[in-house]
Scaffold this active site. Structure first.
Site, PDB file in Angstrom:
ATOM      1  N   TRP A 102      60.009 -57.107 -29.299  1.00 23.14           N
ATOM      2  CA  TRP A 102      60.185 -56.024 -28.395  1.00 23.14           C
ATOM      3  C   TRP A 102      60.506 -56.427 -27.459  1.00 23.14           C
ATOM      4  CZ3 TRP A 102      62.259 -52.916 -30.195  1.00 23.14           C
ATOM      5  CH2 TRP A 102      62.002 -51.952 -32.400  1.00 23.14           C
ATOM      6  N   ASP A 171      54.661 -51.452 -22.410  1.00 24.22           N
ATOM      7  CA  ASP A 171      55.424 -51.256 -23.513  1.00 24.22           C
ATOM      8  C   ASP A 171      54.355 -51.315 -24.501  1.00 24.22           C
ATOM      9  OD1 ASP A 171      56.584 -50.581 -26.339  1.00 24.22           O
ATOM     10  OD2 ASP A 171      58.662 -52.099 -25.864  1.00 24.22           O
ATOM     11  N   LYS A 195      53.336 -44.521 -33.848  1.00 24.80           N
ATOM     12  CA  LYS A 195      52.534 -45.480 -35.048  1.00 24.80           C
ATOM     13  C   LYS A 195      51.092 -44.824 -34.086  1.00 24.80           C
ATOM     14  CE  LYS A 195      55.922 -48.943 -33.487  1.00 24.80           C
ATOM     15  NZ  LYS A 195      56.704 -48.665 -34.509  1.00 24.80           N
TER      16      LYS A 195
HETATM   17  C1  LIG Z   1      56.893 -52.811 -29.517  1.00 24.65           C
HETATM   18  C2  LIG Z   1      57.209 -52.233 -29.767  1.00 24.65           C
HETATM   19  N1  LIG Z   1      58.427 -51.716 -28.956  1.00 24.65           N
HETATM   20  C3  LIG Z   1      59.432 -50.668 -28.933  1.00 24.65           C
HETATM   21  C4  LIG Z   1      59.542 -50.596 -30.182  1.00 24.65           C
HETATM   22  C5  LIG Z   1      61.174 -49.565 -30.209  1.00 24.65           C
HETATM   23  O1  LIG Z   1      60.369 -47.906 -30.840  1.00 24.65           O
HETATM   24  P1  LIG Z   1      61.849 -47.264 -30.538  1.00 24.65           P
HETATM   25  O2  LIG Z   1      62.189 -46.697 -32.155  1.00 24.65           O
HETATM   26  O3  LIG Z   1      61.342 -45.702 -30.036  1.00 24.65           O
HETATM   27  O4  LIG Z   1      62.867 -46.619 -29.319  1.00 24.65           O
HETATM   28  C6  LIG Z   1      59.149 -50.581 -31.219  1.00 24.65           C
HETATM   29  C7  LIG Z   1      59.192 -50.260 -32.635  1.00 24.65           C
HETATM   30  O5  LIG Z   1      58.848 -50.372 -33.565  1.00 24.65           O
HETATM   31  C8  LIG Z   1      57.797 -51.357 -30.816  1.00 24.65           C
HETATM   32  O6  LIG Z   1      56.755 -51.892 -31.784  1.00 24.65           O
END
Ligand SMILES: Cc1ncc(COP(=O)(O)O)c(C=O)c1O
Length: 358
Positions: A102, A171, A195
């Site tokens: 991520w 994030d 989540k």
């Molecule tokens: C730490 C983290 N950042 C970003 C995301 C991406 O999120 P989204 O699918 O809401 O764009 C996720 C998705 O699992 C994640 O776990």
């Protein structure tokens, strides 16, 4: 009622009380003769939901007035682009920590939009980990430092955050409101809701108002935080139903207490990690000091055993334990709403599986 022990990494398990309340008021929301999805987002009833969601977040995060709470769309993934659009002026440099998939995804989008410096890169390290604050190679005068508080795929989590002169942008998609955090150390925090906060479709952003205000006025309205600050996230039609579930979920969390939730989360994770550590069969994938309390990642001796483990677990009512497709292995995601009994059931299953196959 047949509810599986759902270990999905996201969208993830929600408190059953929240689902039941949503079910009870789905068709006729509080005597209105319609569901919350079918009414104006500018009417009194939706307004009360929107305000409760905001107030619950403010209370749970203990936010001062200099932060705005926003409910946006586009997932955490859109934030990967909005952050540099708003906070990385041309000629400046932003620091990024790349400690997993991520973090890497955020880096990839930021590179399209400006100069960035990788302050630490441990994306490929095994065991997986987040860096020590002392390892960070920070840019003097950086526009901000971006990090991912919990790498959902690798199962590595920051336990405390580095102190930097540049605003910290985080994030927190996969560990938001799983523990008490001092939010004054952040310029901005964002999280996809699916989540710990509610269903997908809404992204929580908290941002320092002075930072949002300074962003370039040439950014298109929907992509500019200040637009949403000025309009209380009602510039356009918000994801009303997702925000409603978020309001109920944060109400549930407030009633439980964030400190209590943190203790429960730590105990649940500890139960699994101690089972892994007591066995020569299971092997944790994250470095001990940064093991995630939310996503417990581990391997078995062979890929075949991992596949059998997940298949048999699923038959026993322990669902969605397969690790992310990019890394394999097993991942037990045990967010706030995941019950202690589910963790105990997994521990018993792990011990029995080891006996049969170890
Ligand atoms: C730490 C983290 N950042 C970003 C995301 C991406 O999120 P989204 O699918 O809401 O764009 C996720 C998705 O699992 C994640 O776990």
């Amino acid at each position: 009622m047949a509810r599986a022990f759902n270990f999905c990494a996201g969208p993830a398990i929600l408190p059953v009380e929240v689902l039941q309340q949503a079910q009870a008021e789905l068709v006729d929301y509080q005597g209105s003769g319609m569901s919350i999805m079918e009414m104006s987002h500018r009417g009194k009833q939706y307004e009360a939901v929107h305000q409760e969601a905001t107030a619950n977040i403010r209370t749970l995060m203990n936010l001062t007035d200099d932060y705005a709470v926003l409910f946006l769309q586009g997932g955490a993934s859109l934030q990967f682009a909005m952050v540099p659009m708003n906070f990385l002026p041309s000629g400046a440099t932003a620091d990024y920590v790349n400690a997993g998939s991520w973090g890497a995804a955020a880096v990839k989008q930021a590179r399209l939009l400006g100069n960035i410096n990788i302050a630490a890169d441990c994306e490929k390290d095994i065991p997986t980990r987040v860096p020590d604050a002392a390892e960070l190679k920070l840019t003097p005068g950086a526009a901000y430092l971006h990090l991912t508080s919990n790498e959902t795929i690798s199962g590595a989590q920051w336990k405390t955050f580095p102190q930097t002169p540049a605003p910290l942008i985080c994030d927190m998609s996969s560990d938001i409101l799983s523990r008490p955090v001092d939010y004054r150390q952040f310029g901005m925090v964002y999280a996809g809701a699916q989540k710990n906060l509610g269903p997908s479709g809404v992204t929580l952003v908290i941002v320092r108002k002075d930072m949002a205000e300074k962003a370039a006025k040439t950014i298109p309205a929907m992509l500019r935080y200040q637009t949403h600050v000025e309009n209380d996230s009602l510039y356009n039609t918000p994801p009303c139903f997702s925000i409603y579930i978020l309001a109920l979920t944060t109400r549930w969390l407030k009633n439980f207490g964030l400190e209590n939730m943190f203790r429960r989360n730590r105990d649940k994770a500890q139960l699994l990690y101690s089972t892994i550590d007591a066995s020569g069969f299971y092997r944790g994938t994250a470095k001990n000091e940064c093991r995630s309390d939310m996503n417990i990642t581990f391997r078995l001796p062979t890929v075949e055993l991992e596949e059998r483990f997940c298949a048999e677990a699923s038959k026993a009512g322990l669902s969605q334990l397969k690790g992310h497709r990019s890394v394999g292995g097993v991942r037990a995601s045990i967010y706030n709403a995941f019950p202690v009994e589910g963790v105990q059931a997994l521990v018993s299953f792990m011990q029995a599986f080891e006996k049969r196959n170890g």
